[in-house]
Design a protein around this motif. Structure first.
Motif, mmCIF file in Angstrom:
data_model
loop_
_atom_site.group_PDB
_atom_site.id
_atom_site.type_symbol
_atom_site.label_atom_id
_atom_site.label_comp_id
_atom_site.label_asym_id
_atom_site.label_seq_id
_atom_site.Cartn_x
_atom_site.Cartn_y
_atom_site.Cartn_z
ATOM 1 N N VAL A 115 0.649 5.453 -0.026
ATOM 2 C CA VAL A 115 -0.169 6.661 0.110
ATOM 3 C C VAL A 115 0.742 7.864 -0.113
ATOM 4 O O VAL A 115 1.793 7.985 0.537
ATOM 5 C CB VAL A 115 -0.842 6.733 1.488
ATOM 6 C CG1 VAL A 115 -1.685 8.007 1.591
ATOM 7 C CG2 VAL A 115 -1.708 5.500 1.734
ATOM 8 N N LYS B 195 -3.036 10.438 -3.358
ATOM 9 C CA LYS B 195 -3.137 9.155 -4.041
ATOM 10 C C LYS B 195 -2.985 8.028 -3.032
ATOM 11 O O LYS B 195 -2.154 8.118 -2.113
ATOM 12 C CB LYS B 195 -2.052 9.015 -5.117
ATOM 13 C CG LYS B 195 -2.172 9.985 -6.267
ATOM 14 C CD LYS B 195 -0.935 9.951 -7.154
ATOM 15 C CE LYS B 195 -0.694 8.572 -7.725
ATOM 16 N NZ LYS B 195 0.506 8.550 -8.596
ATOM 17 N N ALA B 196 -3.758 6.982 -3.206
ATOM 18 C CA ALA B 196 -3.607 5.754 -2.431
ATOM 19 C C ALA B 196 -3.655 4.589 -3.408
ATOM 20 O O ALA B 196 -4.662 4.410 -4.113
ATOM 21 C CB ALA B 196 -4.708 5.628 -1.385
ATOM 22 N N TYR C 68 -2.922 0.395 -4.016
ATOM 23 C CA TYR C 68 -2.725 -0.910 -3.381
ATOM 24 C C TYR C 68 -2.415 -1.942 -4.465
ATOM 25 O O TYR C 68 -3.102 -2.023 -5.482
ATOM 26 C CB TYR C 68 -3.981 -1.327 -2.610
ATOM 27 C CG TYR C 68 -3.884 -2.705 -2.014
ATOM 28 C CD1 TYR C 68 -3.067 -2.971 -0.921
ATOM 29 C CD2 TYR C 68 -4.630 -3.761 -2.554
ATOM 30 C CE1 TYR C 68 -2.981 -4.241 -0.380
ATOM 31 C CE2 TYR C 68 -4.556 -5.032 -2.019
ATOM 32 C CZ TYR C 68 -3.719 -5.268 -0.936
ATOM 33 O OH TYR C 68 -3.634 -6.524 -0.398
ATOM 34 N N LEU D 7 0.857 -1.177 0.000
ATOM 35 C CA LEU D 7 0.000 0.000 0.000
ATOM 36 C C LEU D 7 0.894 1.228 0.000
ATOM 37 O O LEU D 7 1.805 1.342 0.829
ATOM 38 C CB LEU D 7 -0.906 0.016 1.232
ATOM 39 C CG LEU D 7 -1.756 1.283 1.428
ATOM 40 C CD1 LEU D 7 -2.797 1.393 0.317
ATOM 41 C CD2 LEU D 7 -2.421 1.279 2.800
ATOM 42 N N GLY E 207 -6.932 1.721 -6.518
ATOM 43 C CA GLY E 207 -6.569 2.935 -5.804
ATOM 44 C C GLY E 207 -7.566 4.059 -5.989
ATOM 45 O O GLY E 207 -8.548 3.948 -6.738
#
Length: 807
Positions: free
Chosen positions: A394, A437-438, A440, A392, A453
């Motif tokens: 971020v 932004k995230a 995965y 993950l 994401g």
């Protein structure tokens, strides 16, 4: 007006589907993943990794690393394995069990610098200068001599498929609507003025460039031509190191930089300072003829502008990373930059009536300056789960920019006579951008991978433009109500995406879907014109590959992309440096959409790579510039939406080493462009075949001396009202490694003085021919010195200019 923030149902569904997919596949077969780095701490692309049974030595799998140095081998049974990688025979032991079928081998290091190790075998294992993966072409620019002395724009001129014109505007496969990212992130400055942003970015900060003509749904769909992702160098080498550069050019140019890193192990920090001064003469020649409905000439004009431009920039940057064990890393960086520009020009204009008699003959003198200040901060957290490759990431970034400047004009008339006229303008623009932004990533044991994401991009700009003229009777400055205005623009784009990649035997598949909700407010406060446009769209992408043999591969891809109008496209108030050539936006512009499909073939072997692609781009509501005659010799250039246009083309590429020390990199593109502009009042469909080609030749004469020559040509290109004429440029460079730590560099841009831009308009009522040229060839002589680290390894590094770190 404050923008609305919405949480869409589809974004929730995407995450829900992602979660269900993860739960459904965690019980699949075994998988081993990892990343390979060289001794400099840099990821190595194209390294072959074999998976062997520890007990018998039997070969089970063969894979290779991608542009980030990552590899993954799937469909493995529980057992003990040995990974073999690198020409030096590096190995790593990994064990899979029924309880833990997924293993992360972590960071695998090559035993020594590959170049040094393989000299013993008379084989060069240097980092690949070019790498082609399922969705992008990656160019490692460490060997490019222009990366030592020039700007980012100079460096992009040397990369196949990319063209940079005389004004610094970038195009990809003939399309000027290109999204340029820095380390995968957007930039407020790059979004507002790409040419200026590239001029301010020193090439020596760039590690590699990704060219993505059909991006996956993971990326923002902005940029109908595709994405150019510029990857900057950062810290990462063990211990401490520093690189100092100083370059002196002709016509008073100079630049320099100092970059230092420190990496004791659990953390690393870096700091840099750079300064650049440019002097660039510029000239413009323009002629035009106006005609009535019967085709009779009603007026004509010729003009010539000679301008001197100067530019100074200073950039300070610092940042670092801290690693919490093997799985978690926190990174941060801050950047501060100042830019000062100044210019002075003289434009001589002669206007004639339909009979050819001179009606006006005058000089227009212009002086002006501009100051710009930029702040930028980034924070990112990366966390892995259970050593199985799940991750993950971020990221949060914020950028703020302020520009203030103005111009002073004096009109001196010879015909007719009269008093000198004076005008002045003052402009202040502030802009800010925040991006969250995230992302995965979840690889599965059978070799498949899910990525999902969320992204938020919030932008705002405020342009306050004030114009005035001197009343000769009262000697008082009077506000020019035709140009004085304030324009405020705000936008938010919320996005959710998911991509899924799988490999079944020789077949590789990647599918994706991106949902975006765009909220935009354009407020022309002076005129009281407000436009709010909110729209939601889905952007799918598909990528497929098929391995014909170990050396040959077929590819097929599709993507849907968009170009959104920005504040320059929307503001209806005219701006000009010449009262006969006005430029204004169009508040009623619609977003431009494009559907792109591409099929390709690749051969990689025997030290060579050959590429061939066939593509088509179908565009509707295309945003284009249109020039209209307002009468009295005044032309207005604005933006409008085309009905449709099509690009159908073939792109060829090759990299080869025909002789020891000699490397060739060729890229060529031929396409047919078809434009339907009936909705703009132009009869019929216009079509033209255009092409461009580029050849980069690099010769390592010996261990100390390397030479480079890049030549590019772009044929005429179609516009709705005419065409852009051919353009050619050649750049030359030489690097000499005097010692293990010091190298000297010489570069010459536009060796033969052929670099110019010419645009021709030809309609029933208007003909125009404009040619722009910059000054003479740009010449730089420079020195690079590296501190710290291992002197022997540094000596080898000087061949490749990799001294500023890796990813």
């Amino acid at each position: 007006m404050l923008l609305r923030t919405r949480i869409t149902l589809l974004s929730s569904l995407l995450f829900a589907v992602a979660g269900l997919t993860v739960e459904a596949q965690t019980g699949a077969a075994g998988r081993i993943g990892g990343r390979i780095f060289n001794a400099a701490g840099e990821p190595v692309a194209g390294t072959v990794v074999t998976v062997q049974e520890r007990a018998t030595g039997a070969l089970v799998k063969t894979v290779s690393t991608d542009a980030r140095g990552e590899f993954a081998a799937g469909e493995l049974k529980p057992g003990a394995y040995v990974l073999a990688y690198g020409y030096a025979g590096d190995t790593a032991a990994v064990e899979l069990t029924a309880e833990k079928p997924v293993a992360d081998a972590g960071r695998l290091m090559l035993a020594e610098d590959e170049t040094i190790m393989l000299q013993k075998l008379q084989v060069s294992a240097e980092r690949e200068a070019f790498y082609n993966s399922i969705d992008r072409k990656t160019y490692d620019v460490g060997k490019d001599v222009a990366s030592t002395t020039g700007t980012a724009g100079d460096l992009l001129q040397n990369i196949p498929s990319i063209q940079v014109d005389v004004e610094g505007e970038v195009s990809l496969r003939g399309d000027q609507n290109v999204t340029i990212l820095i380390n995968g992130r957007s930039s407020a400055q790059m979004n507002s003025n790409q040419a200026e942003a590239l001029e301010q970015l020193s090439a020596d900060r760039i590690e590699r460039v990704d060219v993505i003509t059909n991006p996956s749904s993971k990326y923002r769909p902005d940029g109908t031509g595709g994405i150019i992702n510029i990857i900057l160098k950062d810290g990462g080498k063990p211990g401490w190191s520093a690189t100092a550069r100083a370059n002196v050019g002709n016509e008073g140019r100079y630049n320099g930089s100092l970059y230092a890193t420190y990496n004791p192990g659990p953390f690393d920090v870096f700091a840099s300072v750079s300064q650049r001064h440019e002097e660039r003469p510029f000239e413009v020649e323009r002629s035009r003829t106006q005609r009535d409905a019967n085709g009779q000439t009603t007026g004509s004009s010729v003009s010539r502008t000679d301008e001197e431009r100067s530019f100074d920039s200073t950039t300070l940057e610092t940042g670092g990373a801290y690693r919490f064990g093997k799985e978690t890393e926190l990174t941060a960086a801050v950047n501060y930059g100042t830019r000062d520009r100044a210019w002075a020009s003289t434009q001589t204009t002669v206007n004639r009536d339909g009979a050819g008699a001179v009606t006006e003959d005058y000089d227009r003198l212009r002086t002006g300056d501009e100051e710009e200040t930029e702040y930028e901060a980034e924070l990112a957290l990366s966390h892995g789960f259970d050593g199985g490759g799940r991750k993950l990431v971020v990221e949060l970034g914020h950028e703020s920019e302020t520009e203030e400047g103005g111009d002073f004009y004096a009109n001196r008339f010879r015909t007719p006579g009269g008093a000198e006229e004076h005008e002045r303008t003052v402009v202040k623009e502030t802009s800010r951008e925040t991006e969250l932004k995230a992302d995965y990533v979840h690889p599965f044991a059978n070799g498949t991978k899910l990525e999902t994401g969320y992204a938020l991009l919030a932008e705002a700009s405020d342009v306050d433009f004030r114009g005035s003229f001197l009343d000769n009777a009262t000697q008082q400055w009077v506000v020019d109500v035709q140009t004085t205005n304030r324009f405020v623009y705000e936008s938010q784009v919320h996005a959710a995406y998911a991509t899924y990649a799988a490999a079944v035997g020789p077949v590789g598949l990647q599918g994706g879907l991106r949902f975006e909700q765009a909220l935009t407010d354009a407020d022309q406060r002076t005129a009281g014109i407000v436009r709010e446009k909110d729209y939601a769209r889905v952007y799918p992408s598909v990528h497929a590959s098929y391995d014909l043999t170990a050396a040959q591969q077929l590819k097929l891809s599709y993507s849907h992309r968009v170009r959104r109008p920005d504040q320059r496209d929307l503001n209806p108030y005219p701006q000009y440096s010449d009262p006969q050539n006005l430029r204004a936006g169009n508040p009623d512009l619609e977003p431009e959409d494009i559907h792109s499909i591409e099929a390709g073939w690749q051969y990689r072997g025997d030290g060579a790579t050959y590429l061939a692609s066939v593509y088509q781009r179908y565009r509707y509501d295309g945003i284009t510039e249109v020039t209209r005659d307002l009468g009295n010799g005044v032309l207005l250039t604005t933006s409008d939406n085309l009905a449709t246009s099509r690009f159908t083309g073939v792109e060829l590429g090759a990299t080869a080493k025909p002789l020891p020390g000699l490397s060739l990199n060729f890229g060529g593109n031929i396409y047919r462009e078809e434009i339907d502009a009936a909705n703009l009042g132009f009869a019929g469909t216009r079509a033209e075949i255009a092409w461009d080609a580029k050849l980069n030749t690099a010769w390592e004469v010996n261990k100390k001396l390397s030479l480079q020559l890049t030549s590019g040509y772009r044929a005429a290109r179609l516009t709705p009202q005419g065409e852009r004429r051919p353009m050619a440029i050649s750049n030359l460079g030489a690097r000499y490694a005097a010692t293990n730590r010091t190298a000297f560099v010489l570069t010459v841009s536009d060796v033969f003085g052929t670099f110019k831009g010419r645009t021709v308009l030809d309609t029933a009522s208007l003909s125009s021919d404009t040619t722009m040229r910059r000054g003479a060839s740009v010449v730089y002589f420079g020195v690079v010195h590296q501190f710290g680290g291992d002197a022997k390894r540094r000596g080898e590094e000087m061949q490749f200019d990799e001294g500023m770190g890796g990813e």
